[in-house]
Design a protein around this motif. Structure first.
Motif, PDB file in Angstrom:
ATOM      1  N   PRO A   9      82.909  42.542  63.973  1.00 39.85           N
ATOM      2  CA  PRO A   9      82.461  43.289  62.783  1.00 39.85           C
ATOM      3  C   PRO A   9      81.371  42.556  62.008  1.00 39.85           C
ATOM      4  O   PRO A   9      80.387  43.175  61.580  1.00 39.85           O
ATOM      5  CB  PRO A   9      83.740  43.419  61.951  1.00 39.85           C
ATOM      6  CG  PRO A   9      84.852  43.321  62.944  1.00 39.85           C
ATOM      7  CD  PRO A   9      84.374  42.335  63.959  1.00 39.85           C
ATOM      8  N   GLY A  10      81.534  41.246  61.840  1.00 43.45           N
ATOM      9  CA  GLY A  10      80.537  40.462  61.122  1.00 43.45           C
ATOM     10  C   GLY A  10      79.201  40.450  61.839  1.00 43.45           C
ATOM     11  O   GLY A  10      78.136  40.580  61.208  1.00 43.45           O
ATOM     12  N   VAL A  11      79.223  40.304  63.163  1.00 45.92           N
ATOM     13  CA  VAL A  11      77.993  40.285  63.954  1.00 45.92           C
ATOM     14  C   VAL A  11      77.268  41.626  63.864  1.00 45.92           C
ATOM     15  O   VAL A  11      76.045  41.675  63.684  1.00 45.92           O
ATOM     16  CB  VAL A  11      78.303  39.950  65.431  1.00 45.92           C
ATOM     17  CG1 VAL A  11      77.055  40.132  66.294  1.00 45.92           C
ATOM     18  CG2 VAL A  11      78.826  38.518  65.556  1.00 45.92           C
ATOM     19  N   ILE A  12      78.023  42.708  63.959  1.00 44.54           N
ATOM     20  CA  ILE A  12      77.424  44.050  63.885  1.00 44.54           C
ATOM     21  C   ILE A  12      76.748  44.272  62.540  1.00 44.54           C
ATOM     22  O   ILE A  12      75.623  44.782  62.458  1.00 44.54           O
ATOM     23  CB  ILE A  12      78.496  45.133  64.135  1.00 44.54           C
ATOM     24  CG1 ILE A  12      78.959  45.082  65.594  1.00 44.54           C
ATOM     25  CG2 ILE A  12      77.942  46.521  63.804  1.00 44.54           C
ATOM     26  CD1 ILE A  12      80.169  45.945  65.888  1.00 44.54           C
ATOM     27  N   ILE A  13      77.427  43.860  61.470  1.00 46.28           N
ATOM     28  CA  ILE A  13      76.860  44.027  60.124  1.00 46.28           C
ATOM     29  C   ILE A  13      75.595  43.200  59.957  1.00 46.28           C
ATOM     30  O   ILE A  13      74.593  43.672  59.402  1.00 46.28           O
ATOM     31  CB  ILE A  13      77.907  43.641  59.057  1.00 46.28           C
ATOM     32  CG1 ILE A  13      79.026  44.685  59.023  1.00 46.28           C
ATOM     33  CG2 ILE A  13      77.254  43.539  57.675  1.00 46.28           C
ATOM     34  CD1 ILE A  13      80.192  44.312  58.143  1.00 46.28           C
ATOM     35  N   ILE A  14      75.611  41.957  60.457  1.00 50.17           N
ATOM     36  CA  ILE A  14      74.437  41.100  60.355  1.00 50.17           C
ATOM     37  C   ILE A  14      73.261  41.708  61.106  1.00 50.17           C
ATOM     38  O   ILE A  14      72.113  41.702  60.625  1.00 50.17           O
ATOM     39  CB  ILE A  14      74.741  39.685  60.906  1.00 50.17           C
ATOM     40  CG1 ILE A  14      75.742  38.953  59.999  1.00 50.17           C
ATOM     41  CG2 ILE A  14      73.455  38.876  61.029  1.00 50.17           C
ATOM     42  CD1 ILE A  14      75.244  38.719  58.593  1.00 50.17           C
TER      43      ILE A  14
ATOM     44  N   ILE B 159      69.670  42.851  59.474  1.00 49.00           N
ATOM     45  CA  ILE B 159      68.390  42.322  59.949  1.00 49.00           C
ATOM     46  C   ILE B 159      67.441  43.449  60.336  1.00 49.00           C
ATOM     47  O   ILE B 159      66.258  43.468  59.955  1.00 49.00           O
ATOM     48  CB  ILE B 159      68.611  41.378  61.145  1.00 49.00           C
ATOM     49  CG1 ILE B 159      69.345  40.113  60.694  1.00 49.00           C
ATOM     50  CG2 ILE B 159      67.272  41.004  61.788  1.00 49.00           C
ATOM     51  CD1 ILE B 159      69.768  39.209  61.839  1.00 49.00           C
ATOM     52  N   VAL B 160      67.957  44.422  61.093  1.00 48.28           N
ATOM     53  CA  VAL B 160      67.127  45.533  61.579  1.00 48.28           C
ATOM     54  C   VAL B 160      66.577  46.367  60.424  1.00 48.28           C
ATOM     55  O   VAL B 160      65.438  46.865  60.471  1.00 48.28           O
ATOM     56  CB  VAL B 160      67.939  46.422  62.554  1.00 48.28           C
ATOM     57  CG1 VAL B 160      67.186  47.705  62.879  1.00 48.28           C
ATOM     58  CG2 VAL B 160      68.246  45.652  63.832  1.00 48.28           C
ATOM     59  N   THR B 161      67.381  46.538  59.371  1.00 48.76           N
ATOM     60  CA  THR B 161      66.973  47.399  58.248  1.00 48.76           C
ATOM     61  C   THR B 161      66.350  46.623  57.089  1.00 48.76           C
ATOM     62  O   THR B 161      66.083  47.203  56.042  1.00 48.76           O
ATOM     63  CB  THR B 161      68.197  48.178  57.713  1.00 48.76           C
ATOM     64  OG1 THR B 161      69.197  47.239  57.235  1.00 48.76           O
ATOM     65  CG2 THR B 161      68.804  49.045  58.806  1.00 48.76           C
ATOM     66  N   TYR B 162      66.107  45.333  57.286  1.00 52.34           N
ATOM     67  CA  TYR B 162      65.663  44.472  56.179  1.00 52.34           C
ATOM     68  C   TYR B 162      64.403  44.995  55.490  1.00 52.34           C
ATOM     69  O   TYR B 162      64.330  45.021  54.259  1.00 52.34           O
ATOM     70  CB  TYR B 162      65.434  43.045  56.684  1.00 52.34           C
ATOM     71  CG  TYR B 162      65.103  42.070  55.578  1.00 52.34           C
ATOM     72  CD1 TYR B 162      66.087  41.621  54.702  1.00 52.34           C
ATOM     73  CD2 TYR B 162      63.804  41.599  55.417  1.00 52.34           C
ATOM     74  CE1 TYR B 162      65.792  40.724  53.680  1.00 52.34           C
ATOM     75  CE2 TYR B 162      63.494  40.703  54.401  1.00 52.34           C
ATOM     76  CZ  TYR B 162      64.488  40.268  53.536  1.00 52.34           C
ATOM     77  OH  TYR B 162      64.189  39.385  52.527  1.00 52.34           O
ATOM     78  N   ASN B 163      63.425  45.397  56.251  1.00 48.92           N
ATOM     79  CA  ASN B 163      62.159  45.851  55.658  1.00 48.92           C
ATOM     80  C   ASN B 163      62.256  47.257  55.058  1.00 48.92           C
ATOM     81  O   ASN B 163      61.512  47.594  54.146  1.00 48.92           O
ATOM     82  CB  ASN B 163      61.045  45.810  56.700  1.00 48.92           C
ATOM     83  CG  ASN B 163      60.658  44.385  57.068  1.00 48.92           C
ATOM     84  OD1 ASN B 163      60.679  43.494  56.217  1.00 48.92           O
ATOM     85  ND2 ASN B 163      60.321  44.161  58.326  1.00 48.92           N
ATOM     86  N   LYS B 164      63.172  48.065  55.577  1.00 43.25           N
ATOM     87  CA  LYS B 164      63.318  49.435  55.086  1.00 43.25           C
ATOM     88  C   LYS B 164      64.276  49.537  53.901  1.00 43.25           C
ATOM     89  O   LYS B 164      64.090  50.377  53.016  1.00 43.25           O
ATOM     90  CB  LYS B 164      63.811  50.340  56.213  1.00 43.25           C
ATOM     91  CG  LYS B 164      62.801  50.536  57.334  1.00 43.25           C
ATOM     92  CD  LYS B 164      63.336  51.488  58.389  1.00 43.25           C
ATOM     93  CE  LYS B 164      62.312  51.705  59.491  1.00 43.25           C
ATOM     94  NZ  LYS B 164      62.818  52.640  60.539  1.00 43.25           N
ATOM     95  N   PHE B 165      65.314  48.704  53.914  1.00 41.71           N
ATOM     96  CA  PHE B 165      66.299  48.750  52.831  1.00 41.71           C
ATOM     97  C   PHE B 165      66.710  47.315  52.512  1.00 41.71           C
ATOM     98  O   PHE B 165      67.617  46.768  53.123  1.00 41.71           O
ATOM     99  CB  PHE B 165      67.525  49.565  53.243  1.00 41.71           C
ATOM    100  CG  PHE B 165      68.462  49.868  52.098  1.00 41.71           C
ATOM    101  CD1 PHE B 165      68.370  51.066  51.401  1.00 41.71           C
ATOM    102  CD2 PHE B 165      69.428  48.948  51.708  1.00 41.71           C
ATOM    103  CE1 PHE B 165      69.231  51.341  50.350  1.00 41.71           C
ATOM    104  CE2 PHE B 165      70.284  49.221  50.651  1.00 41.71           C
ATOM    105  CZ  PHE B 165      70.181  50.425  49.970  1.00 41.71           C
ATOM    106  N   ARG B 166      66.023  46.724  51.551  1.00 38.15           N
ATOM    107  CA  ARG B 166      66.284  45.337  51.195  1.00 38.15           C
ATOM    108  C   ARG B 166      67.275  45.282  50.028  1.00 38.15           C
ATOM    109  O   ARG B 166      66.991  45.738  48.933  1.00 38.15           O
ATOM    110  CB  ARG B 166      64.991  44.618  50.829  1.00 38.15           C
ATOM    111  CG  ARG B 166      65.139  43.114  50.679  1.00 38.15           C
ATOM    112  CD  ARG B 166      63.795  42.422  50.597  1.00 38.15           C
ATOM    113  NE  ARG B 166      62.986  42.660  51.790  1.00 38.15           N
ATOM    114  CZ  ARG B 166      61.825  42.046  52.024  1.00 38.15           C
ATOM    115  NH1 ARG B 166      61.343  41.182  51.147  1.00 38.15           N
ATOM    116  NH2 ARG B 166      61.157  42.318  53.126  1.00 38.15           N
ATOM    117  N   PHE B 167      68.433  44.708  50.306  1.00 39.29           N
ATOM    118  CA  PHE B 167      69.456  44.565  49.272  1.00 39.29           C
ATOM    119  C   PHE B 167      69.060  43.499  48.255  1.00 39.29           C
ATOM    120  O   PHE B 167      68.126  42.713  48.478  1.00 39.29           O
ATOM    121  CB  PHE B 167      70.787  44.160  49.900  1.00 39.29           C
ATOM    122  CG  PHE B 167      71.517  45.254  50.620  1.00 39.29           C
ATOM    123  CD1 PHE B 167      72.281  46.168  49.921  1.00 39.29           C
ATOM    124  CD2 PHE B 167      71.445  45.366  52.003  1.00 39.29           C
ATOM    125  CE1 PHE B 167      72.976  47.181  50.578  1.00 39.29           C
ATOM    126  CE2 PHE B 167      72.127  46.367  52.677  1.00 39.29           C
ATOM    127  CZ  PHE B 167      72.889  47.279  51.962  1.00 39.29           C
TER     128      PHE B 167
END
Length: 208
Positions: A40-45, A49-57
């Motif tokens: 679960p942790g790996v999937i979330i990470i 990473i993949v969405t970092y540029n589109k949705f930056r928390f």
């Protein structure tokens, strides 16, 4: 590529998470249990990473994601019922069980902040009782789903050692209820303590 201050902090968090992940993969207690725990942790990470540029928390949300990922990697390395520090606490205070899993479920309540951010930025919800209630309800539903997955693992593997380590009941028939309750309480406290800081970060970044 020039990184801003926030990006540097996010990269540092990712580096720490990656180092802990590599450590956790070296001679874990059981590789199958390790895989079940860290997945679960790996999937979330990967999603982050993949969405970092589109949705930056906000940095607060990334810190929470990093912390919870590290907790799962540690639990996967030792199994949740055998984390050394909590074995020491168990012996020192004459407790009946290793409470690392309970500690982890309590801290999973921090996910309420991450969920709060997603809701504020992607729905018509505004700050208030509805946002608070829905955020805590989603955390509770995630905790319940996790307990269902744990239960199913024992049915699929017919109660083998790996499934028992993954389930981590340690002889407590109310373990699932305790885990869900702690996640729920943790989410309430997380929102009560960190919402104002979260709002400042959201306002500063112009995300809300």
């Amino acid at each position: 590529m020039i990184l801003d201050k926030g990006s540097k902090i996010h990269f540092a968090l990712l580096l720490v998470v990656a180092l802990v992940f590599v450590w956790s993969a070296i001679n874990p207690s059981d590789y199958l249990d390790w895989l079940a725990e860290v997945s679960p942790g790996v999937i979330i990470i990967i999603i982050v990473i993949v969405t970092y540029n589109k949705f930056r928390f906000t940095t607060l949300s990334y810190f929470i994601i990093a912390l919870l990922s590290i907790l799962t990697f540690i639990g996967g390395h030792y199994t949740y019922s055998e984390v050394p520090l909590f074995n020491w606490i168990k012996d020192e205070f004459d407790l009946k069980r290793n409470n690392y899993d309970r500690f982890g479920h309590f801290l999973k309540g921090l996910l309420a902040i991450v969920i709060r951010e997603v809701l504020l930025r992607n729905t018509q919800l505004v700050k208030g009782a509805w946002l608070f209630g829905i955020s805590t309800s989603i955390v509770l539903s995630i905790a319940a789903l996790y307990e269902i997955v744990e239960w199913l693992s024992t049915k699929i593997s017919k109660g083998g050692k790996v499934s028992k380590d993954f389930l981590g009941m340690q002889g407590d028939k109310w373990d699932a209820q305790w885990d869900m309750l702690l996640a729920f309480v943790g989410s309430i406290l997380a929102l009560a303590i960190f919402s104002k800081l979260h709002d400042k970060m959201l306002n500063k970044s112009g995300k809300v």
